[in-house]
Design a protein around this motif. Structure first.
Motif, PDB file in Angstrom:
ATOM      1  N   LEU A   1      -2.475   0.255   5.571  1.00 34.07           N
ATOM      2  CA  LEU A   1      -1.185   0.635   6.140  1.00 34.07           C
ATOM      3  C   LEU A   1      -0.317   1.311   5.080  1.00 34.07           C
ATOM      4  CD1 LEU A   1       0.897   0.337   8.506  1.00 34.07           C
ATOM      5  CD2 LEU A   1       1.571  -1.808   7.430  1.00 34.07           C
ATOM      6  N   VAL A   2       0.172   2.485   5.390  1.00 36.35           N
ATOM      7  CA  VAL A   2       1.087   3.207   4.500  1.00 36.35           C
ATOM      8  C   VAL A   2       2.204   3.784   5.349  1.00 36.35           C
ATOM      9  CG1 VAL A   2       1.379   5.198   2.966  1.00 36.35           C
ATOM     10  CG2 VAL A   2      -0.693   3.807   2.812  1.00 36.35           C
ATOM     11  N   GLU A   3       3.438   3.575   4.914  1.00 33.36           N
ATOM     12  CA  GLU A   3       4.587   4.205   5.564  1.00 33.36           C
ATOM     13  C   GLU A   3       4.842   5.527   4.841  1.00 33.36           C
ATOM     14  OE1 GLU A   3       7.820   1.357   7.068  1.00 33.36           O
ATOM     15  OE2 GLU A   3       6.964   0.339   5.304  1.00 33.36           O
ATOM     16  N   GLU A   4       4.280   6.585   5.381  1.00 33.82           N
ATOM     17  CA  GLU A   4       4.364   7.906   4.747  1.00 33.82           C
ATOM     18  C   GLU A   4       5.808   8.331   4.496  1.00 33.82           C
ATOM     19  OE1 GLU A   4       1.773   9.667   3.673  1.00 33.82           O
ATOM     20  OE2 GLU A   4       0.219   8.374   4.534  1.00 33.82           O
ATOM     21  N   ASP A   5       6.706   7.964   5.407  1.00 35.79           N
ATOM     22  CA  ASP A   5       8.107   8.365   5.264  1.00 35.79           C
ATOM     23  C   ASP A   5       8.857   7.532   4.221  1.00 35.79           C
ATOM     24  OD1 ASP A   5       7.949   6.098   6.956  1.00 35.79           O
ATOM     25  OD2 ASP A   5       9.862   6.582   7.894  1.00 35.79           O
ATOM     26  N   LYS A   6       8.182   6.558   3.609  1.00 38.52           N
ATOM     27  CA  LYS A   6       8.821   5.712   2.595  1.00 38.52           C
ATOM     28  C   LYS A   6       8.225   5.906   1.199  1.00 38.52           C
ATOM     29  CE  LYS A   6      11.422   3.647   5.642  1.00 38.52           C
ATOM     30  NZ  LYS A   6      12.752   4.149   5.857  1.00 38.52           N
ATOM     31  N   LEU A   7       7.318   6.865   1.043  1.00 35.63           N
ATOM     32  CA  LEU A   7       6.696   7.081  -0.268  1.00 35.63           C
ATOM     33  C   LEU A   7       7.728   7.485  -1.323  1.00 35.63           C
ATOM     34  CD1 LEU A   7       3.441   8.900   0.875  1.00 35.63           C
ATOM     35  CD2 LEU A   7       3.616   6.598  -0.105  1.00 35.63           C
TER      36      LEU A   7
ATOM     37  N   LEU B   1      10.914   6.814  -1.312  1.00 38.58           N
ATOM     38  CA  LEU B   1      11.739   5.639  -1.576  1.00 38.58           C
ATOM     39  C   LEU B   1      11.010   4.667  -2.512  1.00 38.58           C
ATOM     40  CD1 LEU B   1      14.234   3.856  -1.110  1.00 38.58           C
ATOM     41  CD2 LEU B   1      13.088   2.972   0.954  1.00 38.58           C
ATOM     42  N   ALA B   2       9.730   4.461  -2.295  1.00 42.45           N
ATOM     43  CA  ALA B   2       8.954   3.571  -3.160  1.00 42.45           C
ATOM     44  C   ALA B   2       8.984   4.061  -4.603  1.00 42.45           C
ATOM     45  CB  ALA B   2       7.520   3.461  -2.652  1.00 42.45           C
ATOM     46  N   ARG B   3       8.796   5.359  -4.796  1.00 41.74           N
ATOM     47  CA  ARG B   3       8.847   5.917  -6.156  1.00 41.74           C
ATOM     48  C   ARG B   3      10.236   5.726  -6.770  1.00 41.74           C
ATOM     49  NH1 ARG B   3       5.063   9.503  -3.797  1.00 41.74           N
ATOM     50  NH2 ARG B   3       6.637  10.902  -2.974  1.00 41.74           N
ATOM     51  N   GLU B   4      11.280   5.950  -5.969  1.00 43.59           N
ATOM     52  CA  GLU B   4      12.652   5.780  -6.461  1.00 43.59           C
ATOM     53  C   GLU B   4      12.926   4.324  -6.831  1.00 43.59           C
ATOM     54  OE1 GLU B   4      14.947   7.312  -3.192  1.00 43.59           O
ATOM     55  OE2 GLU B   4      14.609   9.404  -3.759  1.00 43.59           O
ATOM     56  N   LEU B   5      12.455   3.392  -6.014  1.00 47.87           N
ATOM     57  CA  LEU B   5      12.674   1.966  -6.299  1.00 47.87           C
ATOM     58  C   LEU B   5      11.953   1.539  -7.571  1.00 47.87           C
ATOM     59  CD1 LEU B   5      12.463   0.492  -2.697  1.00 47.87           C
ATOM     60  CD2 LEU B   5      14.515   0.698  -4.141  1.00 47.87           C
ATOM     61  N   GLU B   6      10.734   2.029  -7.756  1.00 49.77           N
ATOM     62  CA  GLU B   6      10.007   1.695  -8.990  1.00 49.77           C
ATOM     63  C   GLU B   6      10.715   2.272 -10.207  1.00 49.77           C
ATOM     64  OE1 GLU B   6       6.059   0.516  -9.498  1.00 49.77           O
ATOM     65  OE2 GLU B   6       5.434   1.793  -7.820  1.00 49.77           O
TER      66      GLU B   6
ATOM     67  N   PHE C   1       0.807  -1.213   0.000  1.00 50.70           N
ATOM     68  CA  PHE C   1       0.000   0.000   0.000  1.00 50.70           C
ATOM     69  C   PHE C   1       0.844   1.269   0.000  1.00 50.70           C
ATOM     70  CE2 PHE C   1      -2.363  -3.597   1.462  1.00 50.70           C
ATOM     71  CZ  PHE C   1      -3.383  -3.601   0.524  1.00 50.70           C
ATOM     72  N   THR C   2       2.062   1.179   0.487  1.00 48.07           N
ATOM     73  CA  THR C   2       2.986   2.306   0.353  1.00 48.07           C
ATOM     74  C   THR C   2       3.319   2.502  -1.123  1.00 48.07           C
ATOM     75  OG1 THR C   2       3.878   1.950   2.573  1.00 48.07           O
ATOM     76  CG2 THR C   2       5.253   3.201   1.028  1.00 48.07           C
ATOM     77  N   PHE C   3       3.571   1.415  -1.833  1.00 49.81           N
ATOM     78  CA  PHE C   3       3.868   1.515  -3.268  1.00 49.81           C
ATOM     79  C   PHE C   3       2.663   2.025  -4.053  1.00 49.81           C
ATOM     80  CE2 PHE C   3       7.585  -0.829  -2.117  1.00 49.81           C
ATOM     81  CZ  PHE C   3       8.518  -0.540  -3.100  1.00 49.81           C
ATOM     82  N   LEU C   4       1.476   1.513  -3.712  1.00 47.08           N
ATOM     83  CA  LEU C   4       0.273   1.960  -4.426  1.00 47.08           C
ATOM     84  C   LEU C   4       0.005   3.438  -4.189  1.00 47.08           C
ATOM     85  CD1 LEU C   4      -2.104  -1.100  -3.876  1.00 47.08           C
ATOM     86  CD2 LEU C   4      -0.764  -0.538  -5.929  1.00 47.08           C
TER      87      LEU C   4
END
Length: 160
Positions: free
Chosen positions: A22-28, A30-35, A8-11
């Motif tokens: 559940l969303v890790e707001e502080d990792k959004l 990072l998720a975009r960078e990883l994608e 859900f952080t990635f979505l």
């Protein structure tokens, strides 16, 4: 393959509504960078396309299956949907080595255990075919053991 709460952080990083998941707001970021990095390097990053939702976090919660692009407000994702599970099983069937760390859903609640149990069974079947399967992390180990499949994996690591 990304499963469990991390989905859900990635979505959300993709701009999708994830309801009360559940969303890790502080990792959004990072998720975009990883994608972006995966896309740049031609790495397939697999996320569920449908999820099992609950109206609250409880074993007896009301449930529904929903496409990830239409998660309603007030609902939370607690497992992969059936189509996602099939897709993940197909992707895993192409692997020679699989390291699994983290269940697909809240396997402790029967209503949200199907994705985890199906992946565990797939790994057990693949192990019989010669695939190396390594299960790491307490929750993954607990899920595999709860499914009665611990002895069917190549290796189970609880750390240390």
């Amino acid at each position: 393959v990304i499963g469990g709460g991390m989905v859900f952080t990635f979505l959300e990083a993709r701009g999708l509504n994830v309801g009360s998941s559940l969303v890790e707001e502080d990792k959004l970021k990072l998720a975009r960078e990883l994608e972006a990095k995966a896309l740049e390097k031609g790495v397939k990053l697999i996320l569920p396309t449908d999820v099992v939702l609950a109206d609250h976090f409880a074993e007896n919660a009301k449930t529904q299956v929903c496409d990830v692009s239409s998660i309603p407000d007030g609902w939370m994702g607690l497992d992969n949907g059936p189509e996602s599970t099939k897709m993940i099983q197909a992707e895993l069937s192409e692997c020679k080595t699989i390291i699994w760390n983290g269940p697909m859903g809240v396997f402790e609640f029967e209503a949200f255990a199907s994705g985890t149990n199906a992946v565990a069974q797939t790994l057990a079947d693949l192990t019989e075919q010669g695939v190396i399967t390594i299960i790491g992390g307490g929750d993954s180990v607990a899920a595999v053991e709860k499914a009665g499949l611990g002895s069917k994996m190549s290796h189970i690591s609880t750390g240390g």
